[in-house]
Design a protein around this motif. Structure first.
Motif, short mmCIF file in Angstrom:
data_model
loop_
_atom_site.label_atom_id
_atom_site.label_comp_id
_atom_site.label_asym_id
_atom_site.label_seq_id
_atom_site.Cartn_x
_atom_site.Cartn_y
_atom_site.Cartn_z
N TYR A 33 0.92 -1.28 -0.14
CA TYR A 33 0.22 0.10 -0.10
C TYR A 33 0.94 1.32 0.05
O TYR A 33 1.98 1.34 0.46
N TYR A 35 0.32 5.24 1.36
CA TYR A 35 -0.55 6.26 1.97
C TYR A 35 0.25 7.67 1.93
O TYR A 35 1.43 7.49 1.86
N LEU A 43 -3.89 9.40 7.87
CA LEU A 43 -3.33 8.57 6.78
C LEU A 43 -4.52 8.33 5.72
O LEU A 43 -5.74 7.89 6.20
N LEU A 45 -5.20 6.46 1.97
CA LEU A 45 -4.74 5.51 1.15
C LEU A 45 -4.68 6.23 -0.36
O LEU A 45 -5.78 6.85 -0.99
N TYR A 48 -2.98 0.71 -3.91
CA TYR A 48 -2.55 -0.45 -3.25
C TYR A 48 -2.36 -1.64 -4.40
O TYR A 48 -3.00 -1.46 -5.32
N TYR A 101 -5.73 -9.73 8.71
CA TYR A 101 -4.23 -9.62 8.64
C TYR A 101 -3.89 -8.22 9.29
O TYR A 101 -4.83 -7.59 9.71
N GLN A 103 -1.26 -4.88 9.49
CA GLN A 103 -0.62 -4.44 8.45
C GLN A 103 0.65 -3.40 9.12
O GLN A 103 0.47 -3.20 10.28
N LEU B 90 -10.70 -2.48 9.56
CA LEU B 90 -11.16 -3.20 8.26
C LEU B 90 -12.55 -3.66 7.92
O LEU B 90 -12.76 -4.38 9.06
N THR B 93 -12.56 -3.51 2.87
CA THR B 93 -11.48 -2.87 1.74
C THR B 93 -10.31 -2.71 2.70
O THR B 93 -10.24 -2.91 3.86
N PRO B 94 -9.28 -2.08 2.30
CA PRO B 94 -8.08 -1.83 2.98
C PRO B 94 -8.51 -0.91 4.24
O PRO B 94 -9.49 -0.20 4.29
N LEU B 95 -7.63 -1.03 5.16
CA LEU B 95 -7.89 -0.26 6.64
C LEU B 95 -8.22 1.12 6.41
O LEU B 95 -7.69 2.00 5.53
N PHE B 97 -8.59 4.50 8.67
CA PHE B 97 -7.82 4.99 9.86
C PHE B 97 -8.80 6.35 10.26
O PHE B 97 -9.45 6.95 9.80
#
Lengths: 114, 107
Positions: A33, A35, A43, A45, A48, A101, A103, B90, B93-95, B97
């Motif tokens: 990824y 950011y 942060l 994104l 990715y 998961y 990160q 999550l 989708t991706p994390l 924040f």
């Protein structure tokens, strides 16, 4: 540190010039990824990747492109840098399965566009 | 998409004090992580905690997934605890924040 390095760590460039940031990982992680971090925005994104040549856009992808020709490298390119792209850029990887998961982040690259 | 809110936004503590940071999220999540960004900008993993309670030294975290919140406890704070604490979740989708809690511990 999950084996993540970023280069360069600091860069100053002029408006209109192309810039490429590199993220390198040594542990064969599938997901990578990019950011950006800015005051007041946290942060966010950019792009990715979920495998070699497999990428997708994130929340703030305009003005950025990415490439992943090898598992270990994920490149972020600013085709024509603008002052609004002055920021700290973090690369990240994930460890685990698709639904479970964790990160980890690289050390960051501070980019200044003058 | 999912919303993540952290509170308080800023916190100042005397060394040795305890604190609780909160993370609320708007939908059910598969993952939740807490990170510490130190004054040098490095992002450090604290906990991976989609549910339950974990402890690591003076830090502990609890996530109540059914009520959509997580808490980070810091006991006997030290100046090295200063920085910004981020919660990230999550969904599919991706994390995503939160905007973080900025903690300053004063000697």
């Amino acid at each position: 540190d999950a084996g993540i390095t970023q280069s360069p760590r600091h860069k100053v460039t002029e408006t209109g010039t192309p810039v490429t940031l590199r993220c390198h990982q040594t542990e064969n992680h599938r997901y990578m990824y990019w950011y950006r971090q800015d005051p007041g925005h946290g942060l966010r994104l950019i792009h990715y990747s979920y495998g070699v040549k497999d990428t997708d856009k994130g929340e703030v992808s305009d003005g950025y492109s990415v490439s992943r020709s090898k598992t270990e490298d994920f490149l972020l390119t600013l085709e024509s840098a603008t002052s609004s792209q002055t920021s700290v850029y973090f690369c990240a990887i994930t460890e685990g399965t698709d639904l479970s998961y964790e990160q980890y982040f690289g050390p960051g690259t501070r980019l200044t566009v003058t | 998409g999912i919303q993540v809110e952290q509170s308080p936004p800023d916190l100042i503590l005397q060394e040795g004090a305890n604190s609780t940071l909160r993370c609320n999220f708007s939908d059910s999540v598969n993952n939740l992580q807490w990170f510490h960004q130190n004054p040098w900008g490095q992002l450090i993993n604290l906990f991976y905690i989609p549910s339950g309670t974990k402890q690591n030294g003076r830090l502990s975290a609890t996530t109540v997934a059914t009520e959509r919140y997580s808490l980070l406890y810091i006991s006997s704070s030290q100046t090295t605890d200063s920085g910004v604490y981020f919660c990230a979740v999550l969904e599919n989708t991706p994390l995503v924040f939160g905007k973080g809690t900025r903690l300053s511990v004063i000697a």
